[in-house]
Design a protein around this motif. Structure first.
Motif, mmCIF file in Angstrom:
data_model
loop_
_atom_site.group_PDB
_atom_site.id
_atom_site.type_symbol
_atom_site.label_atom_id
_atom_site.label_comp_id
_atom_site.label_asym_id
_atom_site.label_seq_id
_atom_site.Cartn_x
_atom_site.Cartn_y
_atom_site.Cartn_z
ATOM 1 N N LEU A 343 0.830 -1.208 0.000
ATOM 2 C CA LEU A 343 0.000 0.000 0.000
ATOM 3 C C LEU A 343 0.863 1.257 0.000
ATOM 4 O O LEU A 343 0.556 2.237 -0.685
ATOM 5 C CB LEU A 343 -0.920 0.009 1.219
ATOM 6 N N LEU A 344 1.934 1.224 0.765
ATOM 7 C CA LEU A 344 2.823 2.390 0.807
ATOM 8 C C LEU A 344 3.428 2.669 -0.564
ATOM 9 O O LEU A 344 3.576 3.826 -0.973
ATOM 10 C CB LEU A 344 3.949 2.163 1.825
ATOM 11 N N ARG A 345 3.765 1.615 -1.291
ATOM 12 C CA ARG A 345 4.358 1.786 -2.614
ATOM 13 C C ARG A 345 3.332 2.283 -3.639
ATOM 14 O O ARG A 345 3.693 2.919 -4.634
ATOM 15 C CB ARG A 345 4.963 0.465 -3.095
ATOM 16 N N GLN A 346 2.053 2.001 -3.424
ATOM 17 C CA GLN A 346 1.025 2.404 -4.381
ATOM 18 C C GLN A 346 0.580 3.853 -4.204
ATOM 19 O O GLN A 346 0.104 4.483 -5.144
ATOM 20 C CB GLN A 346 -0.204 1.499 -4.238
ATOM 21 N N TYR A 347 0.750 4.394 -3.020
ATOM 22 C CA TYR A 347 0.243 5.741 -2.719
ATOM 23 C C TYR A 347 1.094 6.803 -3.432
ATOM 24 O O TYR A 347 2.312 6.666 -3.537
ATOM 25 C CB TYR A 347 0.265 5.960 -1.210
ATOM 26 N N PRO A 348 0.499 7.882 -3.955
ATOM 27 C CA PRO A 348 1.268 8.873 -4.735
ATOM 28 C C PRO A 348 2.138 9.818 -3.912
ATOM 29 O O PRO A 348 2.982 10.519 -4.465
ATOM 30 C CB PRO A 348 0.172 9.649 -5.473
ATOM 31 N N TRP A 349 1.923 9.942 -2.601
ATOM 32 C CA TRP A 349 2.745 10.751 -1.710
ATOM 33 C C TRP A 349 2.958 12.193 -2.185
ATOM 34 O O TRP A 349 4.097 12.600 -2.491
ATOM 35 C CB TRP A 349 4.109 10.089 -1.464
ATOM 36 N N PRO A 350 1.898 12.990 -2.221
ATOM 37 C CA PRO A 350 2.063 14.394 -2.615
ATOM 38 C C PRO A 350 2.969 15.174 -1.669
ATOM 39 O O PRO A 350 3.582 16.162 -2.071
ATOM 40 C CB PRO A 350 0.631 14.934 -2.599
ATOM 41 N N GLY A 351 3.051 14.741 -0.399
ATOM 42 C CA GLY A 351 3.931 15.408 0.560
ATOM 43 C C GLY A 351 5.305 14.783 0.654
ATOM 44 O O GLY A 351 6.112 15.162 1.509
#
Length: 478
Positions: A343-351
């Motif tokens: 899940l962490l790898r799939q998230y786009p992480w805008p921050g």
């Protein structure tokens, strides 16, 4: 045709590299230790040296530091692709470095580039890298390029412009440039120019004399003089007012400042690093940023990639932030499950990295268990939404990648060469058992489910020692 010396203690890698070198039309000599390498080097200076970092009788980097400056380029080879190794290798005079495992096509291109440059190779520099340097985390290809640029730029006083989205770690890069520089024992001063009101920024940077303005009851040296002898980071330089940009330009040109209310210019010896999330080229085009200041700042540029473009670093970053909390006794020991890493790898992480750190800290504090799984991540992070929706959008390949990544990495580190056989045998065993479980031990139906014929499934069951009768009896008990 060039003479290339390969110094590595792995006989299989020696053979592969020697074959690649000879296929490219060069001669290859091999050595398995520092002592053997020094003997071969002294016997005949090679045109190119391929040097492993970890050798049985010493460090490749220590030998590189001892080598007299020559026209022989050095390519460092390492399985431990840490930021310290990367920067030290470049500062010690290496032309470049390769991280194991590497593609032979990349290897060939790098050899060609190194041989073409051997007449221009620069003398070695002693790195003197600080043991307690800043913690840049990541072994992705993008971060390796960042480390190389840090290594090349740290030893000079050239102005560096660090660009990247908010939260990518621009201040950490600035600290690394300082810690690996000759100024490392002097002050490092970071100033967020966007956080200081415009009417106070000049006084904050350049200082002021007593009585220079209302409330100035005593003199202040300013941030530039605080950093004298060391390094100053001007963060968010893209938001600096135009009027002050001209004064900063003069400081960079003249290497002196005049405090507010003062009459005498003060000489300064400061390395200037600037950072911004603003695209300064566009700001120059719109008139919001001075072109002459941009050119003065942009001598060396380091562009930090957003986290979504280096997702391979996410597991290492997450584990690092979790370990920090454990070491500070904020939480008991915890680990992150593979489904959570997916899940962490799939998230786009805008921050970017800052957001990832905040998520890990929040989940680690709020999750009661010792293992942080996908459900805990979704429940406590506030970032991922409904876990069922996430599970439905996670592809089969993502699940396989998540479970195999750590295993393959561990096998690589141990030198085990049987990954394919072990993984395929395990997958076959699990598939056969699941098919028998779903069909209550009926071999014909299990073969149909798997898409193989009856003879194949019988053979496979025998190979794996699986008795289908166990699944018939378990189904009857249910």
């Amino acid at each position: 045709m060039a003479d290339i010396l390969i110094v590595d203690d792995d006989p299989s890698l020696q053979r592969v590299l020697a074959a690649a070198v000879r296929d490219a039309g060069h001669t290859a000599r091999v050595a398995g230790s520092v002592a053997e390498g020094e003997t071969e080097y002294a016997r005949a200076t090679p045109d190119l040296l391929l040097l492993d970092l970890n050798l049985p009788d010493g460090s490749g980097l220590d030998w590189l530091d001892r080598l007299e400056p020559t026209a022989t380029p050095v390519i460092v080879i390492t399985a431990q692709n840490t930021v310290d190794n990367a920067i030290r290798a470049i500062q010690s005079g290496a032309f470049d470095y390769l991280t194991k495992p590497f593609d032979l096509d990349d290897f060939d291109r790098l050899i060609d580039a190194a041989l073409k440059s051997r007449e221009e190779v620069e003398p070695h520099q002693q790195s003197g890298a600080a043991d307690a340097g800043p913690r840049l985390i990541g072994t992705s290809r993008q971060m390796q390029e960042v480390y190389k640029t840090i290594g090349r730029a740290a030893g000079s006083d050239a102005t560096v412009l660090i660009t990247g989205e908010s939260g990518t770690g621009k201040e950490l890069v600035a600290r690394a440039l300082h810690e690996f520089s000759p100024r490392r024992s002097q002050p490092f001063v970071a100033v967020n120019t966007a956080a200081i009101p415009a009417d106070l920024l000049e006084a904050e940077l350049f200082g002021y004399e007593r009585g220079a303005f209302t409330g100035a009851t005593s003199a202040s040296p300013g941030k530039f003089r605080e950093a004298d002898g060391g390094t100053i980071l001007l963060d968010e330089i893209g938001d600096m007012p135009l009027a002050l940009q001209g004064k900063l330009l003069r400081v960079l040109q003249e290497r002196e400042i005049t405090p507010l209310g003062g009459r005498q210019a003060v000489r300064i010896d400061v390395r200037v690093i600037a950072a911004t999330q603003v695209r300064l080229e566009e700001a120059v085009a719109s008139g919001a940023f001075r072109a002459d200041l941009f050119y003065r700042l942009n001598i060396v540029q380091i562009d930090l990639p957003p986290l979504r473009e280096r997702i391979d670093d996410i597991p290492e970053l997450a584990e690092h932030f979790l370990a920090q909390m454990v070491n500070r006794a904020e939480i008991p020991p915890k680990s992150i499950a593979e489904d959570a890493l997916i899940l962490l790898r799939q998230y786009p992480w805008p921050g970017n990295v800052r957001q990832l750190e905040n998520v890990i800290r929040r989940v680690a504090l709020l999750s009661p268990g010792r293992i942080i799984d996908a459900a805990a991540l979704a429940r406590h992070s506030g970032e991922f939404g409904d876990i069922d929706t996430l599970a439905a959008t996670t592809s089969f390949a993502d699940h396989i990648d998540g479970f195999l990544r750590t295993y393959v990495s561990a096998m690589h580190d141990s030198g085990d060469g049987h990954v394919w056989g072990e993984v395929m045998a395990t997958v076959e065993d699990v598939l056969l058992r699941l098919a028998l479980e779903q069909t209550a031990g009926n071999q014909v139906r299990a073969a149909t489910l798997l898409g193989i014929n009856r003879n194949t499934i019988r053979k496979k069951l025998e190979e794996h020692g699986i008795d289908p009768r166990e699944y018939r009896s378990s189904a009857q008990r249910k």
